[in-house]
Scaffold this motif. Sequence first.
Motif, PDB file in Angstrom:
ATOM      1  N   LEU A   6      15.495  56.148  31.249  1.00 33.94           N
ATOM      2  CA  LEU A   6      15.342  55.354  32.473  1.00 33.94           C
ATOM      3  C   LEU A   6      15.880  56.087  33.699  1.00 33.94           C
ATOM      4  O   LEU A   6      15.483  55.801  34.830  1.00 33.94           O
ATOM      5  CB  LEU A   6      16.079  54.017  32.314  1.00 33.94           C
ATOM      6  CG  LEU A   6      15.476  53.013  31.326  1.00 33.94           C
ATOM      7  CD1 LEU A   6      16.450  51.875  31.060  1.00 33.94           C
ATOM      8  CD2 LEU A   6      14.154  52.463  31.867  1.00 33.94           C
ATOM      9  N   MET A   7      16.799  57.022  33.478  1.00 32.41           N
ATOM     10  CA  MET A   7      17.412  57.747  34.591  1.00 32.41           C
ATOM     11  C   MET A   7      16.559  58.923  35.067  1.00 32.41           C
ATOM     12  O   MET A   7      16.898  59.582  36.062  1.00 32.41           O
ATOM     13  CB  MET A   7      18.803  58.279  34.181  1.00 32.41           C
ATOM     14  CG  MET A   7      19.798  57.201  33.765  1.00 32.41           C
ATOM     15  SD  MET A   7      20.151  55.980  35.045  1.00 32.41           S
ATOM     16  CE  MET A   7      19.393  54.515  34.319  1.00 32.41           C
ATOM     17  N   LEU A   8      15.494  59.227  34.326  1.00 32.18           N
ATOM     18  CA  LEU A   8      14.657  60.386  34.681  1.00 32.18           C
ATOM     19  C   LEU A   8      13.451  59.956  35.506  1.00 32.18           C
ATOM     20  O   LEU A   8      12.869  58.895  35.253  1.00 32.18           O
ATOM     21  CB  LEU A   8      14.185  61.085  33.397  1.00 32.18           C
ATOM     22  CG  LEU A   8      15.285  61.658  32.494  1.00 32.18           C
ATOM     23  CD1 LEU A   8      14.684  62.214  31.216  1.00 32.18           C
ATOM     24  CD2 LEU A   8      16.073  62.740  33.224  1.00 32.18           C
ATOM     25  N   PRO A   9      13.021  60.731  36.521  1.00 28.74           N
ATOM     26  CA  PRO A   9      13.688  61.972  36.965  1.00 28.74           C
ATOM     27  C   PRO A   9      14.935  61.699  37.802  1.00 28.74           C
ATOM     28  O   PRO A   9      15.829  62.529  37.875  1.00 28.74           O
ATOM     29  CB  PRO A   9      12.613  62.666  37.781  1.00 28.74           C
ATOM     30  CG  PRO A   9      11.789  61.542  38.330  1.00 28.74           C
ATOM     31  CD  PRO A   9      11.784  60.475  37.268  1.00 28.74           C
ATOM     32  N   PHE A  10      15.002  60.498  38.435  1.00 28.37           N
ATOM     33  CA  PHE A  10      16.187  60.144  39.212  1.00 28.37           C
ATOM     34  C   PHE A  10      16.497  58.667  38.985  1.00 28.37           C
ATOM     35  O   PHE A  10      15.583  57.841  38.891  1.00 28.37           O
ATOM     36  CB  PHE A  10      15.963  60.398  40.720  1.00 28.37           C
ATOM     37  CG  PHE A  10      15.642  61.801  41.064  1.00 28.37           C
ATOM     38  CD1 PHE A  10      16.626  62.781  41.064  1.00 28.37           C
ATOM     39  CD2 PHE A  10      14.335  62.173  41.376  1.00 28.37           C
ATOM     40  CE1 PHE A  10      16.317  64.093  41.374  1.00 28.37           C
ATOM     41  CE2 PHE A  10      14.010  63.476  41.689  1.00 28.37           C
ATOM     42  CZ  PHE A  10      15.017  64.446  41.684  1.00 28.37           C
ATOM     43  N   PRO A  11      17.771  58.310  38.894  1.00 24.68           N
ATOM     44  CA  PRO A  11      18.119  56.889  38.711  1.00 24.68           C
ATOM     45  C   PRO A  11      17.822  56.080  39.966  1.00 24.68           C
ATOM     46  O   PRO A  11      17.889  56.584  41.080  1.00 24.68           O
ATOM     47  CB  PRO A  11      19.622  56.931  38.414  1.00 24.68           C
ATOM     48  CG  PRO A  11      20.104  58.214  38.994  1.00 24.68           C
ATOM     49  CD  PRO A  11      18.955  59.179  38.911  1.00 24.68           C
ATOM     50  N   SER A  12      17.484  54.831  39.745  1.00 16.51           N
ATOM     51  CA  SER A  12      17.260  53.900  40.847  1.00 16.51           C
ATOM     52  C   SER A  12      18.059  52.637  40.543  1.00 16.51           C
ATOM     53  O   SER A  12      18.491  52.434  39.412  1.00 16.51           O
ATOM     54  CB  SER A  12      15.767  53.557  40.946  1.00 16.51           C
ATOM     55  OG  SER A  12      15.354  52.824  39.803  1.00 16.51           O
ATOM     56  N   PRO A  13      18.282  51.801  41.543  1.00 14.60           N
ATOM     57  CA  PRO A  13      19.009  50.549  41.271  1.00 14.60           C
ATOM     58  C   PRO A  13      18.373  49.741  40.136  1.00 14.60           C
ATOM     59  O   PRO A  13      19.080  49.188  39.290  1.00 14.60           O
ATOM     60  CB  PRO A  13      18.938  49.802  42.600  1.00 14.60           C
ATOM     61  CG  PRO A  13      18.830  50.892  43.621  1.00 14.60           C
ATOM     62  CD  PRO A  13      18.002  51.957  42.986  1.00 14.60           C
ATOM     63  N   LYS A  14      17.040  49.696  40.096  1.00 15.60           N
ATOM     64  CA  LYS A  14      16.362  48.937  39.042  1.00 15.60           C
ATOM     65  C   LYS A  14      16.607  49.554  37.669  1.00 15.60           C
ATOM     66  O   LYS A  14      16.907  48.849  36.699  1.00 15.60           O
ATOM     67  CB  LYS A  14      14.857  48.881  39.320  1.00 15.60           C
ATOM     68  CG  LYS A  14      14.088  48.076  38.293  1.00 15.60           C
ATOM     69  CD  LYS A  14      12.597  48.040  38.617  1.00 15.60           C
ATOM     70  CE  LYS A  14      11.835  47.257  37.547  1.00 15.60           C
ATOM     71  NZ  LYS A  14      10.373  47.217  37.823  1.00 15.60           N
ATOM     72  N   SER A  15      16.475  50.890  37.587  1.00 18.22           N
ATOM     73  CA  SER A  15      16.673  51.549  36.292  1.00 18.22           C
ATOM     74  C   SER A  15      18.119  51.442  35.828  1.00 18.22           C
ATOM     75  O   SER A  15      18.391  51.309  34.628  1.00 18.22           O
ATOM     76  CB  SER A  15      16.244  53.018  36.363  1.00 18.22           C
ATOM     77  OG  SER A  15      17.069  53.751  37.262  1.00 18.22           O
ATOM     78  N   LEU A  16      19.074  51.505  36.767  1.00 20.52           N
ATOM     79  CA  LEU A  16      20.484  51.334  36.406  1.00 20.52           C
ATOM     80  C   LEU A  16      20.737  49.936  35.851  1.00 20.52           C
ATOM     81  O   LEU A  16      21.468  49.763  34.872  1.00 20.52           O
ATOM     82  CB  LEU A  16      21.373  51.599  37.625  1.00 20.52           C
ATOM     83  CG  LEU A  16      21.504  53.050  38.070  1.00 20.52           C
ATOM     84  CD1 LEU A  16      22.188  53.130  39.436  1.00 20.52           C
ATOM     85  CD2 LEU A  16      22.279  53.868  37.029  1.00 20.52           C
ATOM     86  N   TRP A  17      20.112  48.935  36.484  1.00 17.33           N
ATOM     87  CA  TRP A  17      20.287  47.559  36.026  1.00 17.33           C
ATOM     88  C   TRP A  17      19.675  47.360  34.638  1.00 17.33           C
ATOM     89  O   TRP A  17      20.299  46.776  33.742  1.00 17.33           O
ATOM     90  CB  TRP A  17      19.657  46.595  37.027  1.00 17.33           C
ATOM     91  CG  TRP A  17      19.560  45.171  36.537  1.00 17.33           C
ATOM     92  CD1 TRP A  17      18.433  44.462  36.303  1.00 17.33           C
ATOM     93  CD2 TRP A  17      20.655  44.300  36.227  1.00 17.33           C
ATOM     94  NE1 TRP A  17      18.744  43.207  35.856  1.00 17.33           N
ATOM     95  CE2 TRP A  17      20.105  43.076  35.795  1.00 17.33           C
ATOM     96  CE3 TRP A  17      22.044  44.441  36.268  1.00 17.33           C
ATOM     97  CZ2 TRP A  17      20.886  41.993  35.418  1.00 17.33           C
ATOM     98  CZ3 TRP A  17      22.833  43.363  35.885  1.00 17.33           C
ATOM     99  CH2 TRP A  17      22.252  42.154  35.466  1.00 17.33           C
ATOM    100  N   ILE A  18      18.462  47.883  34.431  1.00 16.20           N
ATOM    101  CA  ILE A  18      17.824  47.763  33.115  1.00 16.20           C
ATOM    102  C   ILE A  18      18.628  48.528  32.064  1.00 16.20           C
ATOM    103  O   ILE A  18      18.797  48.070  30.937  1.00 16.20           O
ATOM    104  CB  ILE A  18      16.363  48.266  33.165  1.00 16.20           C
ATOM    105  CG1 ILE A  18      15.527  47.379  34.086  1.00 16.20           C
ATOM    106  CG2 ILE A  18      15.756  48.284  31.765  1.00 16.20           C
ATOM    107  CD1 ILE A  18      14.101  47.895  34.286  1.00 16.20           C
ATOM    108  N   GLY A  19      19.162  49.695  32.461  1.00 13.91           N
ATOM    109  CA  GLY A  19      19.983  50.475  31.533  1.00 13.91           C
ATOM    110  C   GLY A  19      21.228  49.715  31.100  1.00 13.91           C
ATOM    111  O   GLY A  19      21.594  49.719  29.923  1.00 13.91           O
ATOM    112  N   ALA A  20      21.893  49.058  32.067  1.00  9.65           N
ATOM    113  CA  ALA A  20      23.080  48.268  31.731  1.00  9.65           C
ATOM    114  C   ALA A  20      22.712  47.115  30.804  1.00  9.65           C
ATOM    115  O   ALA A  20      23.420  46.811  29.840  1.00  9.65           O
ATOM    116  CB  ALA A  20      23.733  47.744  33.013  1.00  9.65           C
ATOM    117  N   ARG A  21      21.579  46.494  31.085  1.00  4.97           N
ATOM    118  CA  ARG A  21      21.145  45.396  30.243  1.00  4.97           C
ATOM    119  C   ARG A  21      20.725  45.878  28.853  1.00  4.97           C
ATOM    120  O   ARG A  21      20.892  45.171  27.860  1.00  4.97           O
ATOM    121  CB  ARG A  21      19.980  44.641  30.896  1.00  4.97           C
ATOM    122  CG  ARG A  21      20.415  43.838  32.128  1.00  4.97           C
ATOM    123  CD  ARG A  21      19.441  42.726  32.468  1.00  4.97           C
ATOM    124  NE  ARG A  21      19.344  41.779  31.374  1.00  4.97           N
ATOM    125  CZ  ARG A  21      18.264  41.627  30.594  1.00  4.97           C
ATOM    126  NH1 ARG A  21      17.183  42.362  30.787  1.00  4.97           N
ATOM    127  NH2 ARG A  21      18.257  40.744  29.631  1.00  4.97           N
TER     128      ARG A  21
END
Length: 523
Positions: A471-486
């Motif tokens: 989810l962090m590739l190529p660059f993390p975004s607020p949405k991807s960080l939130w989905i990653g935490a979840r």
Amino acid sequence: MVDQCCIGWALASAIGLVFLYTVFAKNRRGKGKDSEDAAGDGTETVTTECRSARMDGGDADVIIVGAGVAGAALAHTLGKEGRRVRVIERDLTEPDRIVGELLQPGGYLKLIELGLQDCVEEIDAQRVFGYALFKDGKNTRLSYPLEKFHSDVSGRSFHNGRFIQRMREKASSLPNVHLEQGTVTSLLEENGTIKGVQYKNKSGQELRAYAPLTIVCDGCFSNLRRSLCDSKVEVPSCFVGLVLENCQLPYANHGHVILADPSPILFYPISSTEIRCLVDVPGQKVPSIANGEMAHYLKTVVAPQLPQQLYDAFIAAVEKGVRTMPNRSMPAAPHPTPGALLMGDAFNMRHPLTGGGMTVALSDIVVLRNLLRPLKDLNDAPTLCKYLESFYTLRKPVASTINTLAGALYKVFCASSDQARKEMREACFDYLSLGGMCSEGPVSLLSGLNPRPLSLVVHFFAVAIFGVGRLMLPFPSPKSLWIGARLISVASGIILPIIKAEGVRQMFFPATIPAYYRAPPVR
């Protein structure tokens, strides 16, 4: 969710970072490739007068209730040890079931250890060398790591009834093992100790049988377990069983798992001409067979998600008829009781997705055999009960690993509208597709060849970290960080409650439990 997420992040960081660089590097390089409502508690008080009037004397060392996989294997094992064994089974005709048909390689090794490996011969059993996973048009093959074992070692799949009959025949061939058809109605209890059983024989006559040790192996629908354990049975789903005839699986001699919507579909051979299909239906209710709802569901929802080469055979199997069975799950939570012991599905169940039930049962029998081997006399019930508390501890690492894997994998493999769960499912498929340690480790757990709790937790959270990293590739975004935490939260929410139910200390630190070191009683 915050607490769960924090725990998950801590666990994941501690055990998963070791995998991160290797996994991502490989991924970047390879991107683009391919009734239980028993009355009372099932016990009956026995007075001294009752015992003096018993119809069949205490000529057995052990009474075994049930002659399924666990009961028949246990009867043969204890009989070989010189015990006088009496087995009471409700129905001695060949069973006809839709589960208990796939024995993992780890279970086959236990079968060898018990001297029962010939029971998979002469029943048209098929060798199984691994699994194939299918998802959204993609597929990957996962082979069992069998290189270090004898060429005969592999999984086996077969008709459950044929396998059980072979074990019953082998057990009854021993002169000190007696199989009898009868329905056990209650355990006989005297001053807190189980003395035997009350049962009805084939002709309906009420009888009693006595022995120093009664082992209850009467299966998932046990009506005797209630007094011997906390029977918290869950039914997460049901299996719909079909038999496909005269067709070939995409990968010969492999089990096949289709990651379908809403839940997985299994295929595996049960003879040289038959393939078992098990369609998982979440929840306790399934479409009606009688009014045609089931056939419509299978043809319109399930069939389009299958590999093309199985489609026609599947439709033909639906026309011939289907059967259903609830999938039950129950952690082992025994009440140590003098004179009695629970084993098999009566004692402990897990979702049958991973085919680990027989492996757990056979492993338990090996543990119990080794514990009983030094004992010449089983008559001191309280002392024996204290000693056999070690059984519950010694079995835990193997049984809990297989149980936890089954429960966790089922939840991961089920489809969901939740984005984090979708990512977890996709990450699991892609992680296993990487090969190397990413597939060999999980398959070693699944096969029962390396059932280590820590390895299970490491790989489970490695999958979660793999999913977050993507989810962090190529660059993390607020949405991807939130989905990653979840995603980490979801992973923690799946596996941690199962581990808690199994017992953290017993599963990971059995050597810290006093019963682990309990010595045989000396008379």
